[in-house]
Motif scaffolding. Structure first.
Motif, short mmCIF file in Angstrom:
data_model
loop_
_atom_site.label_atom_id
_atom_site.label_comp_id
_atom_site.label_asym_id
_atom_site.label_seq_id
_atom_site.Cartn_x
_atom_site.Cartn_y
_atom_site.Cartn_z
N CYS A 73 0.69 -1.19 -0.15
CA CYS A 73 -0.13 0.22 0.07
C CYS A 73 0.89 1.16 0.42
O CYS A 73 1.74 1.55 0.98
CB CYS A 73 -0.82 -0.01 0.75
SG CYS A 73 -2.25 -1.32 1.07
N GLY A 74 0.60 1.93 -0.67
CA GLY A 74 0.88 3.51 -1.38
C GLY A 74 2.29 3.28 -2.30
O GLY A 74 2.89 2.07 -2.53
N ALA A 75 2.88 4.42 -1.96
CA ALA A 75 4.36 4.62 -3.80
C ALA A 75 5.16 3.63 -3.20
O ALA A 75 6.20 3.19 -3.55
CB ALA A 75 3.89 5.98 -4.14
N ALA A 76 5.76 4.15 -1.86
CA ALA A 76 7.17 3.82 -1.22
C ALA A 76 7.30 1.92 -1.87
O ALA A 76 8.06 1.91 -1.21
CB ALA A 76 7.14 4.82 0.41
N ASP A 77 5.72 1.25 -0.67
CA ASP A 77 6.40 0.04 -0.97
C ASP A 77 5.90 -0.70 -2.17
O ASP A 77 6.91 -1.27 -2.34
CB ASP A 77 4.82 -0.32 -0.51
CG ASP A 77 4.72 -0.31 1.67
OD1 ASP A 77 5.68 -0.07 1.97
OD2 ASP A 77 3.51 -0.67 1.45
N ALA A 78 5.25 -0.09 -2.72
CA ALA A 78 5.26 -0.12 -4.81
C ALA A 78 6.09 -0.14 -5.45
O ALA A 78 6.71 -1.41 -5.96
CB ALA A 78 3.74 0.29 -4.93
N ALA A 79 7.40 1.13 -4.86
CA ALA A 79 8.34 1.23 -5.53
C ALA A 79 9.20 0.24 -5.49
O ALA A 79 10.76 -0.93 -5.80
CB ALA A 79 8.93 2.34 -5.50
N ARG A 80 9.27 -0.53 -3.71
CA ARG A 80 10.45 -1.23 -3.21
C ARG A 80 10.12 -2.45 -3.68
O ARG A 80 11.03 -3.65 -4.04
CB ARG A 80 10.61 -0.94 -2.12
CG ARG A 80 11.14 -2.09 -1.21
CD ARG A 80 10.96 -2.24 0.42
NE ARG A 80 9.43 -1.78 1.24
CZ ARG A 80 9.39 -2.73 1.23
NH1 ARG A 80 9.63 -3.81 1.17
NH2 ARG A 80 7.91 -3.22 1.50
N VAL A 81 9.16 -3.35 -3.81
CA VAL A 81 8.77 -4.48 -4.09
C VAL A 81 8.93 -5.13 -5.26
O VAL A 81 8.98 -5.73 -5.48
CB VAL A 81 7.27 -4.42 -3.48
CG1 VAL A 81 7.00 -6.04 -3.46
CG2 VAL A 81 6.94 -5.14 -2.32
N TYR A 82 8.16 -4.01 -6.23
CA TYR A 82 8.39 -4.46 -7.52
C TYR A 82 9.47 -3.51 -8.46
O TYR A 82 9.99 -4.42 -8.95
CB TYR A 82 7.65 -3.81 -8.45
CG TYR A 82 5.35 -3.85 -7.67
CD1 TYR A 82 5.28 -5.56 -8.05
CD2 TYR A 82 4.83 -3.88 -7.56
CE1 TYR A 82 3.90 -5.98 -7.61
CE2 TYR A 82 3.90 -3.69 -6.89
CZ TYR A 82 3.06 -4.97 -6.78
OH TYR A 82 1.66 -5.72 -7.45
N PHE A 83 10.13 -3.37 -8.49
CA PHE A 83 11.37 -2.58 -8.70
C PHE A 83 12.59 -2.12 -7.64
O PHE A 83 13.50 -1.65 -8.20
CB PHE A 83 10.91 -1.22 -10.00
CG PHE A 83 9.92 -1.41 -10.30
CD1 PHE A 83 10.14 -1.96 -11.02
CD2 PHE A 83 8.54 -0.59 -10.29
CE1 PHE A 83 9.04 -3.15 -12.54
CE2 PHE A 83 7.60 -0.82 -11.47
CZ PHE A 83 8.27 -2.18 -12.31
N ALA A 84 12.54 -2.25 -6.52
CA ALA A 84 13.30 -2.45 -5.67
C ALA A 84 13.97 -0.95 -5.37
O ALA A 84 15.25 -0.87 -5.77
CB ALA A 84 14.87 -3.70 -5.24
N ARG A 85 13.83 -0.34 -5.84
CA ARG A 85 14.01 1.29 -5.72
C ARG A 85 12.69 2.12 -5.60
O ARG A 85 12.30 2.24 -4.54
CB ARG A 85 13.96 1.88 -7.31
CG ARG A 85 12.96 1.96 -8.15
CD ARG A 85 13.78 2.37 -9.29
NE ARG A 85 14.48 0.82 -9.84
CZ ARG A 85 15.52 1.66 -11.03
NH1 ARG A 85 14.81 2.40 -11.74
NH2 ARG A 85 16.32 0.84 -11.04
N ALA A 86 13.73 3.42 -4.73
CA ALA A 86 12.23 4.70 -4.08
C ALA A 86 12.01 5.08 -5.27
O ALA A 86 12.33 4.91 -6.13
CB ALA A 86 13.11 5.77 -3.56
N PRO A 87 10.67 5.35 -5.12
CA PRO A 87 9.36 6.27 -6.19
C PRO A 87 9.93 7.24 -7.07
O PRO A 87 9.70 7.53 -8.51
CB PRO A 87 8.03 6.85 -5.37
CG PRO A 87 8.19 6.42 -4.31
CD PRO A 87 9.50 5.77 -3.51
N GLU A 88 11.38 7.96 -6.27
CA GLU A 88 11.57 9.43 -7.47
C GLU A 88 12.61 8.77 -8.54
O GLU A 88 13.26 8.94 -9.62
CB GLU A 88 12.71 10.20 -6.18
CG GLU A 88 13.65 9.38 -6.22
CD GLU A 88 12.59 9.87 -4.81
OE1 GLU A 88 14.14 9.78 -3.39
OE2 GLU A 88 12.00 9.10 -4.56
#
Length: 420
Positions: free
Chosen positions: A348-363
């Motif tokens: 849930c949330g952009a920080a979680d999504a970017a980390r789980v799917y692409f192993a990086r921060a949203p920015e």
């Protein structure tokens, strides 16, 4: 009507249209063959099917009206009393409980519901009114009757939005504690027994006060995130919470991709988007893959109303969305949405999504990665299982989101094992 609910549509006017549909069915029943027929049970094992058109013709004739006047009929909605009034057959149910599964699992409780029907040859006209306490709303209609169908044009004159919601208070509790301003009018069509319909609504000066959404302007925010088993888990977020990011700290790619995929007119609409809503209500061919729910409405669902798929929830969602537009503004709504939205099992949330799917921060997401994340918001659980775990992104949807996002380079890749 089910299509409207499944598409995630939300309109404050649909409730009265459903009332017209339900009221008409109190008299005319449902089809069972080429002609419009209704079953009439003679015994436990014997059923007679009656033709609706001749029955309506007989009931609305001068002799039929006089014969039926004063009779009482027990129905699922309540006891219906028939009367002959000014050349029309009038059916009145008071009090009345109308079961509209598209609106709510609970019956809609009304002080009264009245249907007036008159006929001249194959032309029919009349009105349907619903009342609750001191509020009453009336639809007028006219059309043609033949052996197979009743085709109607209907119109709702300019009315106060608060008056309609007063009718729905048993299904929309916010109507009893909010101050609701504005007017609306509508016109459309309805065909029975098929239930096919169209609606063209107009809203004026729609504002909502008193739901308390100003508490979300800053500080702590509690929201529900479902884990891998689907169990809802309460999470605590807000401006000082770990992982909570303002939109400008998420880079350019992700906020733009989410808006492109979910709400391209986010900065133009007042919390609801009639330009997106009306074509879907009219059963026009959908343009692209967006539904008619704005980001503001989706945020209201995430924080207030839950995900029940019925009309009452959509109306509640609309009230919160309109108030949040006034109390929070676009920037805060976007921040709350991006930090709380469901992006997969326990994600849930952009920080979680970017980390789980692409192993990086949203920015640090590239435009293609951001477009994939924006595109899966319609069904993130399925995308996690069928696309992420198998490394097979849906190319057609990804290309569509990229096409909606201006000035996006397509040279980037998802960065998974399979090509993005």
């Amino acid at each position: 009507m089910v299509h409207w609910v499944k598409a995630g549509l939300i309109s404050i006017l649909i409730a009265l249209l459903l009332l017209l549909f339900a009221a008409a069915l109190l008299l005319v029943g449902s089809p069972t063959g080429k002609d419009w027929l209704i079953p009439f049970r003679l015994t436990r094992t014997a059923t007679l099917h009656l033709k609706v058109a001749p029955m309506l013709a007989a009931a609305t004739s001068p002799q039929g009206r006089r014969l039926l006047a004063g009779s009482r009929w027990r129905t699922r909605a309540g006891t219906v009393t028939l009367a002959d009034r000014d050349g029309a057959l009038v059916a009145r149910c008071a009090p009345c409980e109308v079961r509209i599964v598209q609106l709510s699992s609970e019956p809609l409780r009304l002080s009264a519901m009245t249907l007036a029907l008159q006929r001249d040859g194959n032309r029919v006209s009349g009105w349907v009114a619903a009342a609750n306490g001191g509020a009453e709303q009336r639809l007028i209609f006219s059309g043609a009757l033949d052996a197979r169908a009743l085709a109607l044009n209907w119109e709702l004159p300019r009315s106060e939005i608060a008056g309609v919601l007063e009718l729905l208070r048993s299904a929309v509790p916010e109507a009893g504690r909010a101050t609701i301003l504005g007017h609306f009018s509508a016109a459309g069509t309805l065909s029975l027994p098929s239930g096919k319909w169209s609606i063209s609504p107009r809203l004026e000066g729609f504002e909502v006060y008193g739901l308390g959404t100003e508490r979300l302007r800053y500080g702590a925010v509690d929201f529900v995130c479902r884990d891998a088993s689907g169990t809802p888990q309460l999470r605590h977020g807000g401006d000082r919470a770990p992982g909570w990011l303002a939109p400008d700290r998420m880079g350019r790619a992700l906020p733009r991709a989410v808006l492109a995929a979910e709400d391209g007119r986010f900065y133009q609409h007042p919390g609801y988007d009639l330009e997106e809503l009306v074509p879907l209500l009219a059963d026009a061919e959908r343009n692209g893959r967006r539904g008619a729910s704005t980001l503001s409405q989706q945020l209201a669902k995430n924080l207030y109303t839950g995900a029940d798929r019925n009309g009452a929830r959509k109306l509640r969602e609309l009230l919160y969305a309109v108030e949040m537009e006034r109390t929070l503004g676009k920037w805060r709504i976007l921040a709350l949405y991006l930090n709380t939205v469901d992006w997969g099992p326990g994600i849930c949330g952009a920080a979680d999504a970017a980390r789980v799917y692409f192993a990086r921060a949203p920015e640090h997401l590239n435009p293609v990665q951001a477009a994939w994340l924006g595109g899966i918001l319609r069904n993130p659980q399925r995308a996690y299982r069928q696309e992420f775990l198998t490394r097979t992104p849906e190319a057609r949807r990804l290309k569509w989101v990229l096409a909606q996002t201006p000035r996006v380079s397509r040279r980037h890749r998802l960065g998974w094992d399979a090509p993005g």
